[in-house]
Design an enzyme around this catalytic site. Structure first.
Site, short mmCIF file in Angstrom:
data_model
loop_
_atom_site.label_atom_id
_atom_site.label_comp_id
_atom_site.label_asym_id
_atom_site.label_seq_id
_atom_site.Cartn_x
_atom_site.Cartn_y
_atom_site.Cartn_z
N HIS A 150 84.07 50.23 36.86
CA HIS A 150 85.18 49.50 37.47
C HIS A 150 85.83 48.50 36.51
O HIS A 150 85.19 47.89 35.67
CB HIS A 150 84.73 48.80 38.75
CG HIS A 150 83.81 47.63 38.51
ND1 HIS A 150 84.28 46.37 38.22
CD2 HIS A 150 82.47 47.54 38.53
CE1 HIS A 150 83.26 45.55 38.08
NE2 HIS A 150 82.15 46.24 38.26
N HIS A 159 88.91 58.51 23.35
CA HIS A 159 88.00 59.57 23.80
C HIS A 159 86.66 58.92 24.17
O HIS A 159 86.00 58.31 23.33
CB HIS A 159 87.82 60.58 22.66
CG HIS A 159 86.88 61.71 22.95
ND1 HIS A 159 86.62 62.69 22.03
CD2 HIS A 159 86.15 62.04 24.05
CE1 HIS A 159 85.76 63.57 22.54
NE2 HIS A 159 85.46 63.19 23.77
#
Ligand code: JB2
Length: 225
Positions: A150, A159
């Site tokens: 979160h 990536h």
């Protein structure tokens, strides 16, 4: 299949790059039914005429304009790369300049909070998790089983490799690479273009353009560029 159950036409796309990463993307697109893949463009001219998982190779990137002219509207960056996101960024910009739009790829097993934000062309591979408040830029790759907890922010072209974990409220800069199985402690920053080695445990922020590895992660050599 060329339309959704509701009858709307599916976008038609091409994939840029036809190696291992593209194989996973083909599975993701098939499983999600998000688009029709018309073909693959690959730098290896010898592959023209062959196929990958039933999808034909159409030639090189010089065919992009022609592909757009015949009604293909979307593209997928099919090159994964292992540490260098330069090619992913370059292909993203090249396909955009040819008038194509980035397709967001999301395997049905990816868990994605409705309270997250995904930039254009993000790729969420099987078993990945993107939790509430996470904000992903354009062309971000969250590889198989990776976790973006979160309130993380991940910059364009970054990536997060297979099985890597960003604990909550981590910032990852543009073009950075977090290697397979690495873990980044909460509230840290991975600078733009930095590389975190596979399996690293990152407990301090990583400056832009540097490379770290190990447990706990330490800087390797100097700046990358
Ligand atoms: O500029 C290019 C280009 N450069 C390489 N344009 C296009 N259209 N294609 C390009 N390619 C092609 O990408 C190569 O000719 C080759 O067919 C493909 C790269 O395949 P490879 O299997 O070597 O790497 P990958 O990028 O698909 O997968 C890497 O990254 C993944 C995230 C590997 O490290 C995988 O193990 C990893 N899972």
């Amino acid at each position: 299949m060329s339309e959704t159950a509701g009858g709307a036409a599916l976008p038609r796309c091409v994939i840029l790059g036809g190696g291992g990463h593209a194989r996973v993307l083909l599975d993701c697109i098939a499983a999600s039914g998000a688009a029709v893949v018309e073909g693959i463009l690959d730098a290896d001219a010898r592959r023209a005429g062959a196929s990958l998982q039933g999808v034909p190779f159409l030639g090189g990137d010089d065919r992009l304009g022609e592909v757009a002219a015949r009604g293909v509207t979307h593209f997928v960056v099919g090159v994964g790369g292992a540490g260098d996101n330069g090619p992913r960024r370059r292909l993203f910009e090249l396909a955009r300049s040819a008038g194509l739009s980035p397709l967001t790829v999301r395997h049905p097993s990816a868990v994605v909070s409705p309270w997250s934000v995904l930039g254009a062309g993000c790729q969420l591979l099987p078993g990945s998790i993107v939790n509430a408040g996470a904000v992903l830029g354009q062309n971000v790759l969250v590889n198989s089983g990776a976790v973006v907890e979160h309130d993380c922010a991940v910059g364009d072209h970054a990536h997060i490799a297979t099985g890597a974990v960003l604990a909550s409220t981590v910032t990852v800069g543009e073009g950075a690479h977090v290697g397979a199985g690495a873990t980044v402690r909460q509230c840290l920053t991975i600078g733009a273009g930095a590389v975190v080695g596979a399996g690293a445990a990152v407990v301090r922020s990583v400056p832009p353009g540097t490379m770290v590895a190990g447990v706990p992660a330490r800087r390797l050599g100097g700046a990358r560029e």
